[in-house]
Design a protein around this motif. Structure first.
Motif, PDB file in Angstrom:
ATOM      1  N   UNK A 173       3.380  11.303  -5.874  1.00  0.00           N
ATOM      2  CA  UNK A 173       2.021  11.587  -6.786  1.00  0.00           C
ATOM      3  C   UNK A 173       2.845  12.125  -7.772  1.00  0.00           C
ATOM      4  N   UNK A 174       1.648  12.412  -9.014  1.00  0.00           N
ATOM      5  CA  UNK A 174       0.553  11.795  -9.113  1.00  0.00           C
ATOM      6  C   UNK A 174       0.792  10.697  -9.859  1.00  0.00           C
ATOM      7  N   UNK A 175       1.642   9.576  -9.968  1.00  0.00           N
ATOM      8  CA  UNK A 175       1.374   8.201 -11.106  1.00  0.00           C
ATOM      9  C   UNK A 175       1.225   7.525  -9.591  1.00  0.00           C
ATOM     10  N   UNK A 176       1.616   7.208  -8.591  1.00  0.00           N
ATOM     11  CA  UNK A 176       1.064   6.818  -7.705  1.00  0.00           C
ATOM     12  C   UNK A 176      -0.029   7.255  -5.861  1.00  0.00           C
ATOM     13  N   UNK A 177      -1.022   7.030  -5.588  1.00  0.00           N
ATOM     14  CA  UNK A 177      -1.409   7.975  -4.714  1.00  0.00           C
ATOM     15  C   UNK A 177      -1.455   7.385  -3.436  1.00  0.00           C
ATOM     16  N   UNK A 178      -1.357   8.174  -2.065  1.00  0.00           N
ATOM     17  CA  UNK A 178      -1.872   7.491  -1.547  1.00  0.00           C
ATOM     18  C   UNK A 178      -3.278   6.823  -0.816  1.00  0.00           C
ATOM     19  N   UNK A 179      -2.784   5.798  -0.587  1.00  0.00           N
ATOM     20  CA  UNK A 179      -4.433   4.565  -0.132  1.00  0.00           C
ATOM     21  C   UNK A 179      -3.859   4.247  -1.799  1.00  0.00           C
ATOM     22  N   UNK A 180      -3.345   3.588  -2.591  1.00  0.00           N
ATOM     23  CA  UNK A 180      -3.431   2.664  -3.630  1.00  0.00           C
ATOM     24  C   UNK A 180      -2.492   1.996  -2.831  1.00  0.00           C
ATOM     25  N   UNK A 181      -3.442   0.598  -3.450  1.00  0.00           N
ATOM     26  CA  UNK A 181      -2.833  -1.142  -3.009  1.00  0.00           C
ATOM     27  C   UNK A 181      -2.637  -1.232  -4.666  1.00  0.00           C
ATOM     28  N   UNK A 182      -1.153  -2.127  -4.112  1.00  0.00           N
ATOM     29  CA  UNK A 182      -0.821  -2.367  -5.351  1.00  0.00           C
ATOM     30  C   UNK A 182       0.197  -3.979  -5.455  1.00  0.00           C
ATOM     31  N   UNK A 234      -7.555   3.989  -1.995  1.00  0.00           N
ATOM     32  CA  UNK A 234      -9.134   4.063  -1.196  1.00  0.00           C
ATOM     33  C   UNK A 234      -8.413   5.751  -0.886  1.00  0.00           C
ATOM     34  N   UNK A 235      -9.010   6.896  -1.211  1.00  0.00           N
ATOM     35  CA  UNK A 235      -8.831   7.549  -0.730  1.00  0.00           C
ATOM     36  C   UNK A 235      -9.303   8.245   0.628  1.00  0.00           C
ATOM     37  N   UNK A 236      -8.022   8.674   1.500  1.00  0.00           N
ATOM     38  CA  UNK A 236      -7.771   8.977   3.017  1.00  0.00           C
ATOM     39  C   UNK A 236      -8.397   9.616   3.433  1.00  0.00           C
ATOM     40  N   UNK A 237      -8.717  11.043   2.591  1.00  0.00           N
ATOM     41  CA  UNK A 237      -9.323  12.326   2.598  1.00  0.00           C
ATOM     42  C   UNK A 237     -10.633  12.331   1.784  1.00  0.00           C
ATOM     43  N   UNK A 238     -11.780  11.451   1.543  1.00  0.00           N
ATOM     44  CA  UNK A 238     -12.489  11.908   0.615  1.00  0.00           C
ATOM     45  C   UNK A 238     -13.477  13.000   0.931  1.00  0.00           C
ATOM     46  N   UNK A 239     -13.566  13.619   0.189  1.00  0.00           N
ATOM     47  CA  UNK A 239     -15.186  14.687   0.268  1.00  0.00           C
ATOM     48  C   UNK A 239     -16.607  13.958   0.490  1.00  0.00           C
ATOM     49  N   UNK A 240     -16.280  13.194  -0.032  1.00  0.00           N
ATOM     50  CA  UNK A 240     -17.818  11.583   0.634  1.00  0.00           C
ATOM     51  C   UNK A 240     -18.171  10.890   0.748  1.00  0.00           C
ATOM     52  N   UNK A 241     -18.496  10.267   1.542  1.00  0.00           N
ATOM     53  CA  UNK A 241     -18.170   8.486   1.630  1.00  0.00           C
ATOM     54  C   UNK A 241     -18.556   8.051   0.138  1.00  0.00           C
ATOM     55  N   UNK A 242     -19.405   7.683  -0.356  1.00  0.00           N
ATOM     56  CA  UNK A 242     -19.636   7.689  -1.859  1.00  0.00           C
ATOM     57  C   UNK A 242     -18.298   7.758  -2.569  1.00  0.00           C
ATOM     58  N   UNK A 291       0.785  -1.324   0.038  1.00  0.00           N
ATOM     59  CA  UNK A 291      -0.047  -0.141   0.007  1.00  0.00           C
ATOM     60  C   UNK A 291       0.900   1.243   0.403  1.00  0.00           C
ATOM     61  N   UNK A 292       0.562   2.244  -0.949  1.00  0.00           N
ATOM     62  CA  UNK A 292       0.897   3.504  -0.775  1.00  0.00           C
ATOM     63  C   UNK A 292       1.263   4.890   0.372  1.00  0.00           C
ATOM     64  N   UNK A 293       1.789   4.711   1.211  1.00  0.00           N
ATOM     65  CA  UNK A 293       1.513   4.516   2.734  1.00  0.00           C
ATOM     66  C   UNK A 293       2.006   7.296   2.399  1.00  0.00           C
ATOM     67  N   UNK A 294       2.885   7.517   1.469  1.00  0.00           N
ATOM     68  CA  UNK A 294       3.241   8.774   0.726  1.00  0.00           C
ATOM     69  C   UNK A 294       3.101   9.211   0.079  1.00  0.00           C
ATOM     70  N   UNK A 295       3.350  10.526  -0.171  1.00  0.00           N
ATOM     71  CA  UNK A 295       2.520  11.020  -1.616  1.00  0.00           C
ATOM     72  C   UNK A 295       3.886  11.290  -2.262  1.00  0.00           C
ATOM     73  N   UNK A 296       4.768  11.116  -2.183  1.00  0.00           N
ATOM     74  CA  UNK A 296       6.372  10.887  -2.877  1.00  0.00           C
ATOM     75  C   UNK A 296       6.503  10.534  -4.335  1.00  0.00           C
TER      76      UNK A 296
END
Length: 410
Positions: free
Chosen positions: A71-80, A389-397, A64-69
């Motif tokens: 981005x934007x190729x891989x985002x925090x919350x990407x599981x790979x 999975x977005x760690x800071x989503x603007x909404x649950x959806x 899982x990607x824990x840091x933004x180093x």
């Protein structure tokens, strides 16, 4: 023999062959003992653990990607999924380890291994070698017992670990063994030619605006997560006439889109000037005035290549020679490398090395800050994102980033 002879002697007048056979045959077939429910559960779990351990070691591992180093190729919350087969999986160095763990037991700070036994490492045959532009997972070299304290200003949570249990990092390989690497004005050059930048490469920009903007509608809508308002001058590229402005980290495509807004006056890349020495940059030699945007040139160590060890090369390659090429009898003395008290004039490398950088070029603690990655620290090639999975989503959806599921990593 006497017992056998006596056992078959009988009165011939009462002898019945059929009765003898019946008496010798078993009276009933013994039924197999049925396993208890606990035993069945135990056997199932044991099989699952063994199978998962073999798959994780030999074929694929999940990260899982824990840091933004990246981005934007891989985002925090990407599981790979990371393929160990591409470059060839390595045999364990530390065999005394709890299965399916890395450094600690799940949810605790209790070490999951004992380093009482350290085995030699071997790499099984793979499909290919590490190439320029590959997104690679590797064990962080500077968690070596003789290195980790030196880099605590760049990576504050470093701890020493055996080579196969050092922290997993993911970066893009920008230079392989034998390459000549240089960074000029933020652009990577390999062997004198500009490297093709990844499509989602992220840089830092100053966005000058005529007024304060609606950050939700402008930045979030365009996928910009890292931004800050800035109203003062910043270097030579931002004048005192700017009333409003923002520092953002984003891609060139998003910059082109932002330029179409009528309230945007201009957008300038934020780059450090050539000759401006940056602290905590590798290799830390006083003679070098490098920074993250203007770095090198350097030659990446290659197995079998011999290098002259002047003061600058001793600083560049000293840790490689001492810690990762397995030369415990080498030491630093007055800026030079010595072996058993004698100054080393030349050295021939024992393995290949690589130079790794994050795609978020101004927010990545990578080889520019801690040096080369040895081949024996390479874990595998990042293949695709299977969940995001977005760690800071603007909404649950919007918690799950559906557009990133099963995205190929390139």
């Amino acid at each position: 023999m006497l017992f056998i002879k006596g056992s078959v002697t009988c009165d011939s007048s009462n002898h019945n062959p059929e009765m003898s056979v019946l008496e010798l045959a078993p009276k009933s077939k013994q039924q197999p003992r049925k396993k208890s429910a606990f035993r069945e559960w135990f056997d199932s779990i044991l099989f699952a653990v063994v199978a998962a351990t073999i798959i994780r070691w030999l074929f694929f591992s999940a990260f899982v990607i824990p840091t933004p180093s990246m981005e934007n190729s891989l985002l925090v919350g990407d599981y790979l999924f990371v393929s160990r087969m591409h470059y060839g999986t390595t045999t364990p160095i530390t065999p005394l380890q709890v299965p399916l763990t890395h450094q600690t037991i799940w949810g605790t700070q209790i070490p999951s291994y004992l380093d009482w036994i350290q085995l030699p490492q071997f790499r099984l045959p793979g499909f290919t070698n590490v190439k320029n532009g590959d997104v690679v997972v590797f064990n962080l070299p500077v968690e070596h017992p003789d290195s980790y304290q030196k880099y605590s200003n760049v990576l504050p949570d470093l701890h020493p670990h055996p080579a196969d249990l050092r922290s997993n990092y993911i970066k893009r390989c920008v230079a392989i063994a034998g390459d000549k690497l240089e960074i000029r004005g933020g652009q990577v050059f390999v062997n004198g030619k500009p490297m093709q930048n990844p499509p989602r490469l992220q840089n830092e920009y100053f966005v000058s605006t005529t007024t304060q903007v609606n950050e939700e509608n402008i930045f979030h809508k365009n996928g910009i997560a890292d931004y800050a308002q800035f109203t003062e001058t910043f270097g030579d590229s931002i004048t005192a006439n700017d009333q409003f402005g923002y520092i953002v980290k984003t891609t060139s495509d998003i910059v082109a889109k932002l330029k179409t807004y009528d309230f945007v006056k201009r957008i300038d890349p934020i780059l450090l000037d050539k000759g401006l020495k940056e602290p905590f940059l590798f290799p830390g030699a006083e003679q070098l005035d490098w920074n993250k945007d203007n770095f090198g040139p350097i030659i990446i160590p290659k197995e079998g290549t011999t290098v002259q060890l002047n003061e600058i090369n001793s600083a560049l390659y000293g840790e490689v020679i001492k810690n990762y090429d397995g030369n415990s009898d080498i030491a630093f003395e007055n800026g030079r490398l010595t072996q058993r008290g004698k100054i080393l004039e030349t050295y021939t490398f024992k393995q290949d090395y690589y130079f790794m950088m994050g795609d978020n070029r101004h927010d990545s603690a990578d080889s520019r800050y801690w040096g080369f990655v040895p081949k024996d620290h390479i874990v595998g090639k990042a293949v695709f994102v299977w969940m995001s999975i977005d760690p800071n989503p603007t909404s649950f959806l919007r918690k799950i980033r559906w557009d990133r599921i099963f995205r190929i990593i390139g």
